[in-house]
Design an enzyme around this catalytic site. Structure first.
Site, PDB file in Angstrom:
ATOM      1  N   LYS A 168       0.841  -1.207   0.000  1.00 18.22           N
ATOM      2  CA  LYS A 168       0.000   0.000   0.000  1.00 18.22           C
ATOM      3  C   LYS A 168       0.875   1.257   0.000  1.00 18.22           C
ATOM      4  O   LYS A 168       0.591   2.227  -0.699  1.00 18.22           O
ATOM      5  CB  LYS A 168      -0.916  -0.003   1.228  1.00 18.22           C
ATOM      6  CG  LYS A 168      -1.987  -1.093   1.158  1.00 18.22           C
ATOM      7  CD  LYS A 168      -2.697  -1.341   2.480  1.00 18.22           C
ATOM      8  CE  LYS A 168      -3.633  -2.541   2.355  1.00 18.22           C
ATOM      9  NZ  LYS A 168      -4.338  -2.885   3.607  1.00 18.22           N
ATOM     10  N   GLN A 217      -3.951  -1.564   9.914  1.00 15.48           N
ATOM     11  CA  GLN A 217      -3.953  -2.882   9.285  1.00 15.48           C
ATOM     12  C   GLN A 217      -4.506  -3.927  10.250  1.00 15.48           C
ATOM     13  O   GLN A 217      -4.106  -3.998  11.409  1.00 15.48           O
ATOM     14  CB  GLN A 217      -2.520  -3.256   8.848  1.00 15.48           C
ATOM     15  CG  GLN A 217      -2.417  -4.554   8.059  1.00 15.48           C
ATOM     16  CD  GLN A 217      -3.104  -4.510   6.695  1.00 15.48           C
ATOM     17  OE1 GLN A 217      -3.205  -3.463   6.064  1.00 15.48           O
ATOM     18  NE2 GLN A 217      -3.576  -5.644   6.235  1.00 15.48           N
ATOM     19  N   ASP A 245     -10.614   3.043   4.680  1.00 14.32           N
ATOM     20  CA  ASP A 245     -10.908   1.606   4.583  1.00 14.32           C
ATOM     21  C   ASP A 245     -12.412   1.337   4.562  1.00 14.32           C
ATOM     22  O   ASP A 245     -12.841   0.239   4.205  1.00 14.32           O
ATOM     23  CB  ASP A 245     -10.310   0.872   5.795  1.00 14.32           C
ATOM     24  CG  ASP A 245      -9.091   0.028   5.448  1.00 14.32           C
ATOM     25  OD1 ASP A 245      -8.989  -0.402   4.276  1.00 14.32           O
ATOM     26  OD2 ASP A 245      -8.269  -0.216   6.341  1.00 14.32           O
TER      27      ASP A 245
HETATM   28  N1  GUN Z   1      -6.600  -6.793   6.543  1.00 14.20           N
HETATM   29  C1  GUN Z   1      -6.992  -7.503   5.472  1.00 14.20           C
HETATM   30  N2  GUN Z   1      -7.514  -6.684   4.535  1.00 14.20           N
HETATM   31  C2  GUN Z   1      -7.461  -5.452   5.039  1.00 14.20           C
HETATM   32  C3  GUN Z   1      -7.837  -4.166   4.534  1.00 14.20           C
HETATM   33  O1  GUN Z   1      -8.367  -4.007   3.442  1.00 14.20           O
HETATM   34  N3  GUN Z   1      -7.591  -3.119   5.351  1.00 14.20           N
HETATM   35  C4  GUN Z   1      -7.033  -3.256   6.572  1.00 14.20           C
HETATM   36  N4  GUN Z   1      -6.863  -2.176   7.309  1.00 14.20           N
HETATM   37  N5  GUN Z   1      -6.668  -4.424   7.064  1.00 14.20           N
HETATM   38  C5  GUN Z   1      -6.880  -5.507   6.299  1.00 14.20           C
END
Ligand code: GUN
Length: 288
Positions: free
Chosen positions: A51, A95, A118
């Site tokens: 990311k 995350q 998110d």
């Molecule tokens: N863990 C797995 N997928 C995601 C996501 O799209 N965002 C976040 N913050 N954590 C995750």
């Protein structure tokens, strides 16, 4: 035909790069995503790195906070609150999964709504349900964009969403409903014969249960659209780290499907592209 999420995600990120350059030139603001990683989960570290790399490519700033696994809930919430009040931060990504001593819901609740790129905050999910302005969870948003860009209109179609998670299954069912599909939600406890009947009748299948080959390819209706969100690692005698497979039996499903996403290279890259899109949107909303 293959729904090439990887190629589409690249095109979206190229367009975002141009849009970001324009926005920054006009406003003097560089969009900034704060990433928060707690502990040492290797998969989470890979996702966050990926990311942050996308942020750099597009022209965003990314500000990373890596906290030790034993961080207290209170300290993490304090960090989120500091990021909420920092006007130079436009999006906050914590995350998941968090270490077991943490209450993830309480941490997500602490994220300011206008920085919830998110789309995990309960009010963001509520806004999605009610079709109000807000951030849409990135994987379901990526699925809808993949359909749209491939000329697939869900209106009047029968869709089945297999999986009911708050971050994929439920929002995907809401988005498909808003797009006028007739949606059935199935999950790990759906009776196998009911699941089979729902999948066999579906024009659009979204598989998001996280179980390797949960859906036999033979169930896919000829010509159906298959969106496979699963990323499951299974043993492979030829590869020491195993290989990645989806929730759908790809080999047999691709013989029947009209359109199908590969794993990897389908939905995964679209998720990051949508996160980048939400971050630029957050920055634009902050200056308007
Ligand atoms: N863990 C797995 N997928 C995601 C996501 O799209 N965002 C976040 N913050 N954590 C995750």
């Amino acid at each position: 035909m293959i729904l090439d999420g990887k190629a589409l995600a690249e095109r979206i990120k190229t367009a975002l790069t141009e849009e970001t350059a324009e926005f920054t030139a006009e406003s003097g603001v560089t969009p900034c995503l704060a990433t928060v990683l707690v502990g040492e989960d290797p998969a989470s570290a890979v996702y966050v790195r990926s990311k942050r790399r996308s942020c750099a490519k597009i022209g965003f700033e990314s500000r990373h906070h890596h906290l030790p696994a034993e961080t207290s809930q209170a300290d993490l919430v304090q960090l989120v609150e500091d990021l909420n009040s920092d006007a130079s931060v436009h999006g906050i990504l914590v995350q998941l999964p968090l270490p077991s001593q943490m209450d993830s819901d309480a941490v997500i609740d602490a994220i300011a709504l206008h920085k919830d790129v998110d789309g995990f905050h309960p009010r963001s999910v509520g806004h999605l349900a009610l079709k109000k302005e807000g951030f849409v969870s990135c994987t379901p948003a990526g699925i809808m964009r993949l359909l749209e860009e491939s000329g697939i209109d869900p209106s009047g179609k029968r869709a089945v969403v297999v999986g009911r998670s708050a971050i994929v299954g439920l929002p995907a069912a809401l988005l498909l409903t808003h797009a006028n599909a007739t949606v059935t939600v199935c999950h790990s406890r759906t009776a196998r014969e009911d699941l089979q009947a729902a999948v066999e009748g579906a024009d659009i299948v979204v598989a998001a249960v996280g179980r390797p080959h949960f859906l036999p390819g033979a169930w896919i209706k000829p010509g159906a659209v298959v969106i496979d969100v699963g990323i499951n690692r299974i043993p492979d005698p030829d590869r020491p780290r195993g290989r990645l497979v989806g929730d759908v039996e790809f080999e047999t499903a691709q013989e029947r499907a009209g359109w199908i996403t590969p794993v990897p290279g389908g939905v995964g890259p679209m998720t990051i592209a949508m996160l980048m899109s939400n971050t630029l949107l957050a920055a634009k909303r902050a200056v308007r």
